[in-house]
Design a protein around this motif. Structure first.
Motif, PDB file in Angstrom:
ATOM      1  N   MET A  85      40.022  50.277  49.071  1.00 16.65           N
ATOM      2  CA  MET A  85      38.944  49.635  49.828  1.00 16.65           C
ATOM      3  C   MET A  85      39.403  48.306  50.387  1.00 16.65           C
ATOM      4  N   PHE A  87      37.931  44.823  52.380  1.00 16.66           N
ATOM      5  CA  PHE A  87      36.667  44.112  52.560  1.00 16.66           C
ATOM      6  C   PHE A  87      36.707  43.190  53.767  1.00 16.66           C
ATOM      7  N   ASN A  91      39.095  39.210  50.063  1.00 20.20           N
ATOM      8  CA  ASN A  91      39.020  39.182  48.602  1.00 20.20           C
ATOM      9  C   ASN A  91      40.376  39.278  47.922  1.00 20.20           C
ATOM     10  N   LEU A  92      41.376  38.610  48.496  1.00 14.67           N
ATOM     11  CA  LEU A  92      42.649  38.502  47.779  1.00 14.67           C
ATOM     12  C   LEU A  92      42.434  37.610  46.563  1.00 14.67           C
ATOM     13  N   PHE A  93      43.295  37.784  45.545  1.00 15.84           N
ATOM     14  CA  PHE A  93      43.175  36.954  44.347  1.00 15.84           C
ATOM     15  C   PHE A  93      43.875  35.624  44.612  1.00 15.84           C
ATOM     16  N   PRO A  94      43.125  34.522  44.744  1.00 13.79           N
ATOM     17  CA  PRO A  94      43.716  33.267  45.219  1.00 13.79           C
ATOM     18  C   PRO A  94      44.698  32.632  44.239  1.00 13.79           C
ATOM     19  N   HIS A  95      44.606  33.021  42.962  1.00 15.04           N
ATOM     20  CA  HIS A  95      45.476  32.397  41.959  1.00 15.04           C
ATOM     21  C   HIS A  95      46.819  33.106  41.863  1.00 15.04           C
ATOM     22  N   LEU A 104      49.428  43.568  40.626  1.00 15.21           N
ATOM     23  CA  LEU A 104      48.543  43.463  39.451  1.00 15.21           C
ATOM     24  C   LEU A 104      47.917  44.803  39.068  1.00 15.21           C
ATOM     25  N   ALA A 105      47.238  45.435  40.024  1.00 15.73           N
ATOM     26  CA  ALA A 105      46.542  46.687  39.690  1.00 15.73           C
ATOM     27  C   ALA A 105      47.537  47.815  39.404  1.00 15.73           C
ATOM     28  N   LYS A 108      48.456  47.103  35.750  1.00 10.49           N
ATOM     29  CA  LYS A 108      47.375  47.190  34.760  1.00 10.49           C
ATOM     30  C   LYS A 108      46.651  48.531  34.819  1.00 10.49           C
ATOM     31  N   VAL A 109      46.604  49.148  35.998  1.00 13.25           N
ATOM     32  CA  VAL A 109      45.835  50.388  36.138  1.00 13.25           C
ATOM     33  C   VAL A 109      46.750  51.610  36.075  1.00 13.25           C
ATOM     34  N   ARG A 153      47.748  45.914  49.330  1.00 15.33           N
ATOM     35  CA  ARG A 153      47.321  45.964  47.938  1.00 15.33           C
ATOM     36  C   ARG A 153      46.621  47.292  47.636  1.00 15.33           C
ATOM     37  N   ALA A 154      45.780  47.726  48.566  1.00 16.76           N
ATOM     38  CA  ALA A 154      45.075  49.002  48.368  1.00 16.76           C
ATOM     39  C   ALA A 154      46.050  50.175  48.461  1.00 16.76           C
ATOM     40  N   MET A 157      48.368  51.464  45.543  1.00 21.54           N
ATOM     41  CA  MET A 157      47.810  52.347  44.510  1.00 21.54           C
ATOM     42  C   MET A 157      47.942  53.808  44.913  1.00 21.54           C
TER      43      MET A 157
ATOM     44  N   GLN B 175      35.639  38.910  44.324  1.00 16.22           N
ATOM     45  CA  GLN B 175      36.824  39.026  43.479  1.00 16.22           C
ATOM     46  C   GLN B 175      36.674  40.168  42.484  1.00 16.22           C
ATOM     47  N   MET B 184      40.547  48.616  38.230  1.00 15.59           N
ATOM     48  CA  MET B 184      40.673  47.810  37.011  1.00 15.59           C
ATOM     49  C   MET B 184      39.403  47.947  36.175  1.00 15.59           C
TER      50      MET B 184
END
Lengths: 246, 278
Positions: A85, A87, A91-95, A104-105, A108-109, A153-154, A157, B175, B184
């Motif tokens: 998805m 957006f 909605n990127l992870f700013p950190h 990341l996903a 972790k996924v 990023r999408a 996966m 987020q 996740m």
């Protein structure tokens, strides 16, 4: 007939007394690109967000490859990893740095090792033309670059299908083209795509099927030539006149 | 100074009036400032002040105990209470956002009660009354009496809970949606996406809470102290009482400032940096 990748059956969604989706039937076949157009408030984003249940439908069914994902036993996390998805607000992870946003996903996924995930990330970032930005933070990128990272990023996966929620609406006009190019290429590669958009040219050129929504219902749908060239509904014609002639 | 024959515009006349009014105001402000400064310099008996507030011999006698006992104790009490407060605060914040109504209620009651009570009352209540009422003795850990620390932790936890919750809720909803749309789980999203961003938001106000807590350790003296457990304020007060001289209090005050000012400067720096990052 083959099972559609995405199928909505009598989909309903209300917020209190306000019914936003009033019974939607829609099917997206594998490798098909379906664009949803319509005025803001017509329910198109809500519809898209029901497909991976970011919004909880209040009625009807959402079937992914024929399986109803609104069933109480359904493992949503397993469903969502197959549906990418994108957006409006990226909605990127700013950190996290760009590369870590993409890994990341995966780690972790999907449980990929860091090395594997980074190889995939670099490959995907290359495909969207951002190889030199892997070590930047999202805030250091333009909106168009951020959105392309979000797409990478999408895609990392390896989803079976992609949802685009007004992916270019928050971008400066000169940055829209790069993002649309990436989406065009993805469509040409045979990705199944459900796209909510205000870009009528994109819908006309890329979509296999166009859906015009109005007031929480599908007002008219068909091949782009028909919807843009010879719409039957008065409301469709009014909408197109408004967006195309200004 | 109009050129003969031309009419001076009203704009200029009005502007000149305002400028002269501003000048008059600045002059008066300067005169008041000078008057205050002169009074401050002339009025006090400087000799007496120096003797009562800055007696160097007395100041010298405070060392090394003021550092090795008093400041050390203040810092130890602060650290223990802050750790306890953080554990309670994060737990209460997570309970406050739980999907179970009962948990939300428990957390809300805890937060409201301990934020609403004076810290001093809580310390007396927990530190003095509880052991009597419940026949329960707070243990000493590493020579530190824990009754007061439990009380301070309860107070700090109530404040920190709201800070932590505000930080978590300040992370944009998009987020969480992005993380969940990638498959996740709820837990992974919380610890990998929400918390790292929340911490950045929380750290400046958290440091402020730390400063408040440091000062509140002065209240622990109501529970009674021994020579070994005196913190800075009580230490200064006791020393000041011998001979009615304020020098030890001033010295204790300087010790507080040596810890608190760097901390508040750190907050200012972190807030500046956060602004740049977002």
């Amino acid at each position: 007939m083959r099972t559609p990748a995405i199928e909505l059956v009598g989909l309903r969604k209300s917020y209190g007394d306000n019914e936003v989706l009033k019974g939607i039937d829609l099917a997206v076949a594998k490798s098909q690109v379906v664009c949803i157009i319509g005025a803001s408030g017509s329910g198109k984003s809500t519809l898209l967000r029901c497909v991976n249940r970011l919004e909880e439908p209040t009625g009807g069914e959402v079937r992914i490859d024929g399986i109803d994902i609104c069933h109480p036993d359904c493992d949503l996390d397993l469903v969502r990893r197959r549906i990418g998805m994108v957006f409006q607000q990226f909605n990127l992870f700013p950190h996290l740095k760009v590369r870590d946003n993409v890994t990341l996903a995966q780690r972790k996924v999907l449980g990929r090792s860091r090395a594997d995930a980074e190889a995939v990330a670099d490959d995907m970032l290359g495909r969207v033309g951002l190889t030199e930005k892997v070590d930047s933070y999202p805030s250091q990128l333009s909106g168009g670059q951020q959105q392309r990272v979000a797409i990478a990023r999408a895609l990392a996966m390896e989803p079976d299908m992609m949802l685009f929620d007004e992916a270019t609406s928050a971008l400066d006009p000169e940055l829209v083209g790069d993002v649309l190019d990436v989406m065009r290429r993805l469509a040409a590669e045979g990705m199944t795509m459900l796209v909510v958009t205000h870009e009528m040219d994109f819908a006309r050129q890329v979509a296999d099927h166009v859906v015009f929504m109005d007031g929480g219902t599908i007002c008219e749908q068909g091949p782009p030539e028909t919807i843009f060239g010879n719409p039957t509904e008065a409301r469709t014609r009014q909408f197109l006149e408004r967006v195309l002639h200004h | 100074m109009t050129v003969a024959g031309s009419v001076e515009p009203e704009l200029y006349r009005s502007g000149r009036r305002k400028r002269s009014r501003r000048r008059r105001f600045n002059l008066i402000a300067a005169l008041v400032g000078v008057a205050v400064a002169v009074t401050v310099v002339v009025a006090p008996d400087w000799g007496l002040l120096a003797e009562k507030y800055a007696d160097l011999d007395r100041a010298r006698d405070l060392f090394p105990d003021i550092v090795t006992t008093a400041t050390k104790n203040t810092l130890v009490y602060t650290t223990f209470s802050f750790i306890g407060g953080l554990l309670l605060g994060v737990s209460a914040a997570l309970l406050r956002m739980s999907s179970l109504r009962a948990y939300r209620w428990i957390a809300a009651v805890y937060i409201e009660v301990f934020r609403g009570l004076p810290a001093l009352l809580t310390i007396v209540l927990v530190g003095l009354i509880t052991p009597v009422a419940l026949q329960f003795q707070f243990p000493e850990i590493l020579g530190v009496p824990t009754g007061g620390i439990v009380a301070l932790s309860l107070v700090a936890g109530a404040y920190l809970a709201e800070t932590v919750r505000a930080g978590i809720e300040a992370v944009p909803k998009g987020q969480i949606e992005a993380a969940r749309s990638l498959g996740m789980t709820h837990t992974t999203t919380l610890w990998r996406v929400v918390m790292p961003q929340a911490i950045r938001i929380i750290v400046p106000p958290l440091t402020n809470e730390l400063v408040l807590l440091l000062k509140d350790t002065s209240l622990l003296a109501v529970l009674g102290v021994t020579i070994a457990t005196k913190e800075l304020t009580q230490f200064g007060q006791d020393a000041a009482n011998q001979g009615y001289n304020a020098t030890p209090l001033l010295a204790a005050g300087l010790m507080y400032l040596m810890v608190t000012i760097p901390l508040t400067r750190l907050v200012a720096y972190l807030e500046r940096r956060n602004k740049v990052m977002r």
